[in-house]
Design a protein around this motif. Structure first.
Motif, PDB file in Angstrom:
ATOM      1  N   TRP A 370       0.833  -1.207   0.000  1.00  0.00           N
ATOM      2  CA  TRP A 370       0.000   0.000   0.000  1.00  0.00           C
ATOM      3  C   TRP A 370       0.866   1.254   0.000  1.00  0.00           C
ATOM      4  CZ3 TRP A 370      -0.407   3.853   3.783  1.00  0.00           C
ATOM      5  CH2 TRP A 370      -1.409   4.797   3.534  1.00  0.00           C
ATOM      6  N   ILE A 371       1.934   1.235   0.819  1.00  0.00           N
ATOM      7  CA  ILE A 371       2.843   2.387   0.864  1.00  0.00           C
ATOM      8  C   ILE A 371       3.528   2.575  -0.485  1.00  0.00           C
ATOM      9  CG2 ILE A 371       5.026   3.212   1.858  1.00  0.00           C
ATOM     10  CD1 ILE A 371       4.111   2.039   4.531  1.00  0.00           C
ATOM     11  N   GLY A 372       3.919   1.451  -1.112  1.00  0.00           N
ATOM     12  CA  GLY A 372       4.557   1.536  -2.424  1.00  0.00           C
ATOM     13  C   GLY A 372       3.638   2.117  -3.474  1.00  0.00           C
ATOM     14  N   GLN A 373       2.371   1.709  -3.441  1.00  0.00           N
ATOM     15  CA  GLN A 373       1.398   2.223  -4.409  1.00  0.00           C
ATOM     16  C   GLN A 373       1.108   3.704  -4.175  1.00  0.00           C
ATOM     17  OE1 GLN A 373      -1.928  -0.404  -3.942  1.00  0.00           O
ATOM     18  NE2 GLN A 373      -0.848  -2.162  -4.821  1.00  0.00           N
ATOM     19  N   ALA A 374       1.186   4.125  -2.890  1.00  0.00           N
ATOM     20  CA  ALA A 374       0.916   5.533  -2.571  1.00  0.00           C
ATOM     21  C   ALA A 374       2.090   6.434  -2.972  1.00  0.00           C
ATOM     22  CB  ALA A 374       0.622   5.685  -1.083  1.00  0.00           C
ATOM     23  N   GLY A 377       8.139   8.089  -0.069  1.00  0.00           N
ATOM     24  CA  GLY A 377       9.539   7.768   0.135  1.00  0.00           C
ATOM     25  C   GLY A 377       9.736   7.188   1.523  1.00  0.00           C
ATOM     26  N   TRP A 378      10.956   6.677   1.803  1.00  0.00           N
ATOM     27  CA  TRP A 378      11.149   6.006   3.094  1.00  0.00           C
ATOM     28  C   TRP A 378      10.997   6.973   4.270  1.00  0.00           C
ATOM     29  CZ3 TRP A 378      14.712   7.625   6.556  1.00  0.00           C
ATOM     30  CH2 TRP A 378      15.829   8.335   6.101  1.00  0.00           C
ATOM     31  N   ALA A 379      11.416   8.226   4.105  1.00  0.00           N
ATOM     32  CA  ALA A 379      11.319   9.180   5.215  1.00  0.00           C
ATOM     33  C   ALA A 379       9.861   9.475   5.557  1.00  0.00           C
ATOM     34  CB  ALA A 379      12.050  10.468   4.855  1.00  0.00           C
ATOM     35  N   ALA A 380       9.051   9.781   4.533  1.00  0.00           N
ATOM     36  CA  ALA A 380       7.636  10.066   4.771  1.00  0.00           C
ATOM     37  C   ALA A 380       6.906   8.828   5.272  1.00  0.00           C
ATOM     38  CB  ALA A 380       6.986  10.572   3.484  1.00  0.00           C
ATOM     39  N   ALA A 381       7.255   7.671   4.708  1.00  0.00           N
ATOM     40  CA  ALA A 381       6.577   6.439   5.109  1.00  0.00           C
ATOM     41  C   ALA A 381       6.888   6.078   6.559  1.00  0.00           C
ATOM     42  CB  ALA A 381       6.992   5.300   4.180  1.00  0.00           C
ATOM     43  N   SER A 382       8.154   6.208   6.972  1.00  0.00           N
ATOM     44  CA  SER A 382       8.512   5.871   8.357  1.00  0.00           C
ATOM     45  C   SER A 382       7.874   6.850   9.333  1.00  0.00           C
ATOM     46  CB  SER A 382      10.032   5.857   8.526  1.00  0.00           C
ATOM     47  OG  SER A 382      10.601   7.099   8.153  1.00  0.00           O
ATOM     48  N   ALA A 383       7.814   8.141   8.958  1.00  0.00           N
ATOM     49  CA  ALA A 383       7.141   9.126   9.813  1.00  0.00           C
ATOM     50  C   ALA A 383       5.663   8.802   9.942  1.00  0.00           C
ATOM     51  CB  ALA A 383       7.326  10.529   9.237  1.00  0.00           C
ATOM     52  N   LEU A 384       5.027   8.408   8.828  1.00  0.00           N
ATOM     53  CA  LEU A 384       3.613   8.044   8.862  1.00  0.00           C
ATOM     54  C   LEU A 384       3.375   6.840   9.764  1.00  0.00           C
ATOM     55  CD1 LEU A 384       0.734   8.420   7.745  1.00  0.00           C
ATOM     56  CD2 LEU A 384       1.369   6.896   5.854  1.00  0.00           C
ATOM     57  N   ILE A 385       4.251   5.843   9.667  1.00  0.00           N
ATOM     58  CA  ILE A 385       4.118   4.645  10.502  1.00  0.00           C
ATOM     59  C   ILE A 385       4.177   5.013  11.978  1.00  0.00           C
ATOM     60  CG2 ILE A 385       5.316   2.536  11.212  1.00  0.00           C
ATOM     61  CD1 ILE A 385       6.095   2.201   8.234  1.00  0.00           C
ATOM     62  N   LEU A 390       1.494   5.849  17.126  1.00  0.00           N
ATOM     63  CA  LEU A 390       1.327   6.619  18.360  1.00  0.00           C
ATOM     64  C   LEU A 390      -0.122   7.049  18.567  1.00  0.00           C
ATOM     65  CD1 LEU A 390       3.778   9.325  19.655  1.00  0.00           C
ATOM     66  CD2 LEU A 390       1.337   9.613  19.915  1.00  0.00           C
ATOM     67  N   TYR A 391      -0.723   7.673  17.549  1.00  0.00           N
ATOM     68  CA  TYR A 391      -2.044   8.275  17.759  1.00  0.00           C
ATOM     69  C   TYR A 391      -3.191   7.268  17.685  1.00  0.00           C
ATOM     70  CZ  TYR A 391       0.230  12.725  18.068  1.00  0.00           C
ATOM     71  OH  TYR A 391       1.032  13.760  18.495  1.00  0.00           O
ATOM     72  N   SER A 392      -2.905   6.051  17.245  1.00  0.00           N
ATOM     73  CA  SER A 392      -3.931   5.011  17.345  1.00  0.00           C
ATOM     74  C   SER A 392      -4.150   4.608  18.800  1.00  0.00           C
ATOM     75  CB  SER A 392      -3.551   3.787  16.505  1.00  0.00           C
ATOM     76  OG  SER A 392      -2.318   3.237  16.939  1.00  0.00           O
ATOM     77  N   HIS A 393      -3.310   5.128  19.709  1.00  0.00           N
ATOM     78  CA  HIS A 393      -3.499   4.805  21.134  1.00  0.00           C
ATOM     79  C   HIS A 393      -4.773   5.434  21.699  1.00  0.00           C
ATOM     80  CE1 HIS A 393      -2.130   2.926  24.761  1.00  0.00           C
ATOM     81  NE2 HIS A 393      -2.207   4.060  25.445  1.00  0.00           N
ATOM     82  N   TYR A 394      -5.367   6.369  20.978  1.00  0.00           N
ATOM     83  CA  TYR A 394      -6.681   6.860  21.402  1.00  0.00           C
ATOM     84  C   TYR A 394      -7.699   5.721  21.491  1.00  0.00           C
ATOM     85  CZ  TYR A 394      -5.576  11.860  21.020  1.00  0.00           C
ATOM     86  OH  TYR A 394      -5.059  13.122  21.226  1.00  0.00           O
TER      87      TYR A 394
END
Length: 489
Positions: A370-374, A377-385, A390-394
């Protein structure tokens, strides 16, 4: 219908069972075995039951062990199936956290924890901001040997904080929380996630993170106690330095100068009397544990003097038992330790089986595609992960459930993107504690401090979101640079 004295909550239990059955009945993805899919359904049902608090987490873990063994999901051989279901109880990391919880009982029983807290207040308490730093530094001092962040923040520091607030007539009952109590309660709480991020032994789920990192990297990254502590040292100290100031700016207390606080702390120290034999012994064990966990003897005399971290914990507990600082009855009464041993073992077992049965690999490849299709880059993808993690802890009321459910897959996905491995792993490890800031149900400490009534729900959530951003920025900038200095990437 369950009896009134049953631990079972029928509605959350039925929801969890229905979810597990629904997963099992869904079309099985290509590349996932029958055993892997059944294991995933048991795992998701268990996590749903933990989130919904269908039963205490220890009781749910017993049920999960029974299901794994009886279903034959790991092996058709009944003897092997029960060995697999109980296999994680030989994991030294599980025993490390349980024994460390038992050791932390000595801080409370001896009075050393309270004495440390009041000493910091006596030293820094001339101003409200100084009291805030006193509470934060007390947390930091206790963190290496207090793996129950709830015991540390809620059981040791919170009573001190409330006593100080009450001495200034700042209580929720009087409607005077804004005088000083609200600010101190916020500092009391937001010290907890930062110190939890700084040591493997500062909160129970951290050893689980160590295990998941080792699994995801094929044991190429082994976060020892020393490695973790050194990596988190500078960003943690910067976060501790900023946190009281940020909260002071956003939620300024009405009382700014507090000369009476130092007098109050000295009175409390006078009530405690001279340092007792138990406190001296507890302090000696505290220092011994830090020296051995930091591998100082191995640095000085060679690897022949190197000890496993869990062995060190057993030595510390043995000294406390032999000297009478703790008695066996104290150990038996430390329910949190035995509870941790059970649920930690069960969750590690299920997470390991998901990995062995190929489910984590399948899930990771799906996210990676999914990340590849979107086109990230590795920097944006790792930040998104990291942000999603973190925020899914809600949606979670347990850091353990959250880490068990998501970290293994997110680690695998991130590491497949050719990111610098060590910084990514350390950021995800830090995020697993930073996420505690978010809600009033984020970890065991939060309902204790929120329940004291100094803050409204809106104030708590706004402060939590703010501090999550501040802490993330600290780790993202200070942490990344510090790890570069350390040669981690």
């Amino acid at each position: 219908m369950a009896s009134n004295d049953s631990d079972l909550r029928p509605i959350p239990a039925l929801v969890a069972v229905a979810l597990g059955v629904a997963i099992c009945l869904l079309p099985q993805p290509e590349g996932v075995s029958d055993q892997g899919w059944l294991m995933l359904s048991i795992f998701i049902g268990t996590i749903a039951a933990i989130i919904g608090k269908a039963m205490p987490i220890g009781a749910l873990s017993i049920v999960a062990i029974a299901l794994v063994a009886a279903s034959g999901v790991t092996s058709s051989n009944p003897s092997q199936a029960i060995k697999d279901a109980l296999g994680s109880f030989s994991n030294s990391l599980i025993w490390l956290i349980a024994i460390a919880v038992m050791i932390s009982r000595g801080l409370i029983k001896s009075g050393l924890g309270a004495r440390i807290g009041y000493h910091f207040i006596a030293l820094l308490g001339h101003r409200t901001l100084g009291i805030g730093y006193g509470l934060a530094l007390s947390e930091l001092t206790l963190a290496p040997v207090t793996p129950s962040n709830t015991a540390r923040g809620g059981g040791i520091i919170h009573p001190i904080m409330r006593s100080i607030a009450q001495s200034f007539d700042s209580t929720p009952e009087q409607g005077t929380s804004s005088r000083i109590g609200k600010y101190l309660a916020l500092v009391n709480y937001h010290s907890n996630p930062i110190t939890s991020a700084m040591f493997v032994t500062a909160t129970a789920p951290n050893p689980l993170t160590v295990k998941l990192v080792a699994d995801a990297t094929g044991a190429q990254i082994n976060l020892t106690w020393t490695t973790w502590a050194l990596a988190m040292l500078l960003p943690g100290l910067v976060a501790i330095a900023l946190m009281p100031l940020v909260l002071y700016w956003v939620y300024p207390p009405e009382i700014k100068k507090t000369p009476d606080a130092t007098r109050f702390a000295r009175e409390k120290l006078a009530e405690l009397g001279p340092v007792s034999r138990s406190e001296k012994l507890m302090l000696a064990v505290f220092v011994l544990l830090l020296v051995l966990w930091a591998d100082i003897p191995a640095w000085l005399f060679g690897d022949a003097f190197k000890l496993n971290a869990t062995t060190t914990a057993f030595i510390g507990l043995s000294v406390l038992l032999l000297t009478g600082v703790l008695r066996w009855q104290d150990i038996l009464a430390e329910r949190n330790a035995w509870d941790t041993l059970i649920w930690f073992g069960a969750l590690v077992m299920m997470a390991s089986q998901l990995n062995q049965l190929g489910v984590i690999t399948w899930f990771s490849h799906s996210i990676q595609n999914w990340i590849g299709q979107a086109g990230f880059g590795w920097a944006a993808a790792s930040a998104l992960i990291i942000l999603v993690f973190l925020y899914s802890h809600y949606f979670f009321a347990s850091t353990t459930a959250h880490i068990t459910a998501m970290m293994g897959a997110f680690l695998t996905v991130g590491l497949s993107l050719d990111v610098p491995a060590m910084p990514f792993v350390l950021m995800l490890a830090a995020a697993s504690s930073i996420m505690m800031t978010l809600t009033h149900y984020a970890t065991g400490t939060s309902p204790v401090i929120f329940g004291s009534g100094f803050l409204t729900l809106g104030e708590w959530w706004r402060a939590g979101l703010l501090m999550s951003v501040v802490n993330l920025l600290v780790w993202a900038f200070v942490g990344i640079l510090w790890w570069k200095v350390l040669g981690y990437w």
